[in-house]
Design a protein around this motif. Structure first.
Motif, PDB file in Angstrom:
ATOM      1  N   ILE A  60       0.832  -1.201   0.000  1.00  0.00           N
ATOM      2  CA  ILE A  60       0.000   0.000   0.000  1.00  0.00           C
ATOM      3  C   ILE A  60       0.868   1.253   0.000  1.00  0.00           C
ATOM      4  N   LYS A  61       0.280   2.364  -0.379  1.00  0.00           N
ATOM      5  CA  LYS A  61       0.884   3.697  -0.298  1.00  0.00           C
ATOM      6  C   LYS A  61       2.197   3.809  -1.064  1.00  0.00           C
ATOM      7  N   GLY A  62       2.351   3.037  -2.128  1.00  0.00           N
ATOM      8  CA  GLY A  62       3.522   3.160  -2.978  1.00  0.00           C
ATOM      9  C   GLY A  62       4.771   2.450  -2.488  1.00  0.00           C
ATOM     10  N   PHE A  63       4.656   1.688  -1.434  1.00  0.00           N
ATOM     11  CA  PHE A  63       5.806   0.940  -0.922  1.00  0.00           C
ATOM     12  C   PHE A  63       5.999  -0.360  -1.695  1.00  0.00           C
ATOM     13  N   GLU A  64       7.235  -0.800  -1.770  1.00  0.00           N
ATOM     14  CA  GLU A  64       7.555  -2.095  -2.350  1.00  0.00           C
ATOM     15  C   GLU A  64       8.737  -2.688  -1.601  1.00  0.00           C
ATOM     16  N   ALA A  65       8.892  -3.989  -1.711  1.00  0.00           N
ATOM     17  CA  ALA A  65      10.029  -4.658  -1.078  1.00  0.00           C
ATOM     18  C   ALA A  65      10.491  -5.771  -1.987  1.00  0.00           C
ATOM     19  N   GLU A  66      11.793  -6.036  -1.928  1.00  0.00           N
ATOM     20  CA  GLU A  66      12.365  -7.080  -2.761  1.00  0.00           C
ATOM     21  C   GLU A  66      13.008  -8.148  -1.907  1.00  0.00           C
ATOM     22  N   PHE A  67      12.590  -9.369  -2.114  1.00  0.00           N
ATOM     23  CA  PHE A  67      13.153 -10.513  -1.425  1.00  0.00           C
ATOM     24  C   PHE A  67      14.364 -11.010  -2.211  1.00  0.00           C
ATOM     25  N   ILE A  68      15.526 -10.971  -1.597  1.00  0.00           N
ATOM     26  CA  ILE A  68      16.736 -11.506  -2.221  1.00  0.00           C
ATOM     27  C   ILE A  68      17.182 -12.688  -1.351  1.00  0.00           C
ATOM     28  N   LYS A  69      16.870 -13.873  -1.817  1.00  0.00           N
ATOM     29  CA  LYS A  69      17.094 -15.077  -1.017  1.00  0.00           C
ATOM     30  C   LYS A  69      18.569 -15.281  -0.688  1.00  0.00           C
ATOM     31  N   SER A  70      19.435 -15.004  -1.656  1.00  0.00           N
ATOM     32  CA  SER A  70      20.863 -15.243  -1.451  1.00  0.00           C
ATOM     33  C   SER A  70      21.455 -14.324  -0.400  1.00  0.00           C
ATOM     34  N   LYS A  71      20.803 -13.201  -0.181  1.00  0.00           N
ATOM     35  CA  LYS A  71      21.290 -12.240   0.815  1.00  0.00           C
ATOM     36  C   LYS A  71      20.441 -12.262   2.082  1.00  0.00           C
ATOM     37  N   PHE A  72      19.459 -13.119   2.139  1.00  0.00           N
ATOM     38  CA  PHE A  72      18.534 -13.177   3.284  1.00  0.00           C
ATOM     39  C   PHE A  72      18.004 -11.763   3.591  1.00  0.00           C
ATOM     40  N   SER A  73      17.656 -11.038   2.535  1.00  0.00           N
ATOM     41  CA  SER A  73      17.226  -9.656   2.744  1.00  0.00           C
ATOM     42  C   SER A  73      15.822  -9.424   2.208  1.00  0.00           C
ATOM     43  N   PHE A  74      15.185  -8.410   2.746  1.00  0.00           N
ATOM     44  CA  PHE A  74      13.822  -8.018   2.342  1.00  0.00           C
ATOM     45  C   PHE A  74      13.706  -6.513   2.592  1.00  0.00           C
ATOM     46  N   ASN A  75      14.423  -5.741   1.789  1.00  0.00           N
ATOM     47  CA  ASN A  75      14.489  -4.297   1.993  1.00  0.00           C
ATOM     48  C   ASN A  75      13.226  -3.608   1.494  1.00  0.00           C
ATOM     49  N   LEU A  76      12.833  -2.591   2.219  1.00  0.00           N
ATOM     50  CA  LEU A  76      11.642  -1.801   1.892  1.00  0.00           C
ATOM     51  C   LEU A  76      12.059  -0.551   1.130  1.00  0.00           C
ATOM     52  N   ARG A  77      11.298  -0.212   0.092  1.00  0.00           N
ATOM     53  CA  ARG A  77      11.651   0.956  -0.717  1.00  0.00           C
ATOM     54  C   ARG A  77      10.402   1.783  -1.034  1.00  0.00           C
ATOM     55  N   LYS A  78      10.670   3.064  -1.240  1.00  0.00           N
ATOM     56  CA  LYS A  78       9.633   3.957  -1.767  1.00  0.00           C
ATOM     57  C   LYS A  78      10.361   5.049  -2.533  1.00  0.00           C
ATOM     58  N   PRO A  79       9.971   5.319  -3.786  1.00  0.00           N
ATOM     59  CA  PRO A  79      10.738   6.255  -4.606  1.00  0.00           C
ATOM     60  C   PRO A  79      10.657   7.710  -4.144  1.00  0.00           C
ATOM     61  N   SER A  80       9.535   8.095  -3.518  1.00  0.00           N
ATOM     62  CA  SER A  80       9.366   9.493  -3.128  1.00  0.00           C
ATOM     63  C   SER A  80       8.499   9.541  -1.868  1.00  0.00           C
ATOM     64  N   VAL A  81       9.119   9.864  -0.748  1.00  0.00           N
ATOM     65  CA  VAL A  81       8.374   9.820   0.515  1.00  0.00           C
ATOM     66  C   VAL A  81       7.578  11.109   0.732  1.00  0.00           C
ATOM     67  N   GLN A  82       6.544  10.960   1.568  1.00  0.00           N
ATOM     68  CA  GLN A  82       5.708  12.104   1.933  1.00  0.00           C
ATOM     69  C   GLN A  82       5.777  12.287   3.443  1.00  0.00           C
ATOM     70  N   TRP A  83       5.394  13.466   3.884  1.00  0.00           N
ATOM     71  CA  TRP A  83       5.407  13.746   5.319  1.00  0.00           C
ATOM     72  C   TRP A  83       4.562  12.722   6.075  1.00  0.00           C
ATOM     73  N   SER A  84       3.484  12.262   5.450  1.00  0.00           N
ATOM     74  CA  SER A  84       2.575  11.318   6.099  1.00  0.00           C
ATOM     75  C   SER A  84       3.184   9.922   6.264  1.00  0.00           C
ATOM     76  N   ASP A  85       4.359   9.702   5.705  1.00  0.00           N
ATOM     77  CA  ASP A  85       5.037   8.414   5.892  1.00  0.00           C
ATOM     78  C   ASP A  85       5.795   8.346   7.220  1.00  0.00           C
ATOM     79  N   THR A  86       5.814   9.434   7.955  1.00  0.00           N
ATOM     80  CA  THR A  86       6.450   9.438   9.273  1.00  0.00           C
ATOM     81  C   THR A  86       5.800   8.368  10.143  1.00  0.00           C
ATOM     82  N   ALA A  87       6.609   7.409  10.591  1.00  0.00           N
ATOM     83  CA  ALA A  87       6.078   6.255  11.327  1.00  0.00           C
ATOM     84  C   ALA A  87       7.236   5.366  11.759  1.00  0.00           C
ATOM     85  N   GLU A  88       6.880   4.298  12.458  1.00  0.00           N
ATOM     86  CA  GLU A  88       7.847   3.244  12.801  1.00  0.00           C
ATOM     87  C   GLU A  88       7.576   2.067  11.868  1.00  0.00           C
TER      88      GLU A  88
END
Lengths: 114, 115
Positions: A60-88
């Motif tokens: 939701i809200k333009g967020f995406e994440a990529e699962f890279i199995k070889s790196k055991f990673s799942f980083n969260l990305r958003k190309p352009s943040v808004q003030w309303s994205d302030t959160a934990e």
């Protein structure tokens, strides 16, 4: 035992900046992966989840994440943040073999300067 | 109800007092989870129910912590002889099934302060 590491405790960005929050997990088996968000004064909400298939997951809200199995990673990305994205933001994992407990990372606090 | 409901929202207990925290899951949800979230930390798993059966209680920090879900819906987390280190937000979550990938919906939490 499963564990989740979130590299950044506090990230401060200006509006329209791009965002990437790191998440690495430790588990030898197959996992489900989640990102949850907690806006100030609100309860935890699911942003996106990965079970199988396309490793690039859109949420939701333009967020995406990529699962890279070889790196055991799942980083969260958003190309352009808004003030309303302030959160934990919390990365979480549960083991496919035990679809019960979800293990959370310690969270990343995101502050957006207007 | 529309979401997971927890009560009370805030609880102040004197050290040594017993407390009971209530969770009303989303109607029909089979799975129910309790988590403890200390200040500045992520939620830490406490226990998990599938219907009335407590399938995993590996996260309960001591035998002072006890959870039940006798009829497979409402759940109560009880903490006996509270200590200052028990101060935290206690989160309840429910999901439609225990199967993989099912989304867990969280309540607002109960903030427990032990003085």
């Amino acid at each position: 035992a499963q564990s989740v590491s979130q590299h950044n405790h506090h990230v401060i960005l200006s509006e329209a900046a791009s965002l990437e929050l790191g998440c690495n997990y430790s588990y030898g088996g197959t996992v489900n992966l989640f990102w949850y968000v907690q806006y100030p004064g609100q309860h935890l909400q699911l942003l996106l989840k990965y079970f199988s298939g396309d490793p690039l997951v859109k949420g939701i809200k333009g967020f995406e994440a990529e699962f890279i199995k070889s790196k055991f990673s799942f980083n969260l990305r958003k190309p352009s943040v808004q003030w309303s994205d302030t959160a934990e933001y919390f990365c979480a994992v549960n083991a496919r073999s035990s679809a019960s407990k979800i293990i959370f990372g310690s969270g990343t606090r995101l502050s957006i300067r207007p | 109800g529309a979401g997971v409901s927890q009560s009370p929202r805030y609880k102040v207990a004197k050290r040594g007092q017993d407390v009971a925290l209530r969770c009303d899951p989303i109607s029909g949800h089979v799975s129910l989870f309790w988590y403890q979230q200390a200040l500045g930390q992520g939620p830490e798993f406490l226990t998990y129910f599938q219907n009335e059966a407590q399938l995993d209680k590996s996260g309960l920090p001591s035998d002072r912590f006890f959870a039940e879900r006798p009829e497979g819906s409402v759940s109560t987390l009880k903490i006996q002889r509270t200590q200052q280190e028990d101060s935290a937000v206690y989160l309840c979550a429910s999901s439609a099934s225990g199967r993989e990938g099912t989304e867990a919906f969280f309540g607002q939490g109960t903030r427990l302060t032990v003085v």
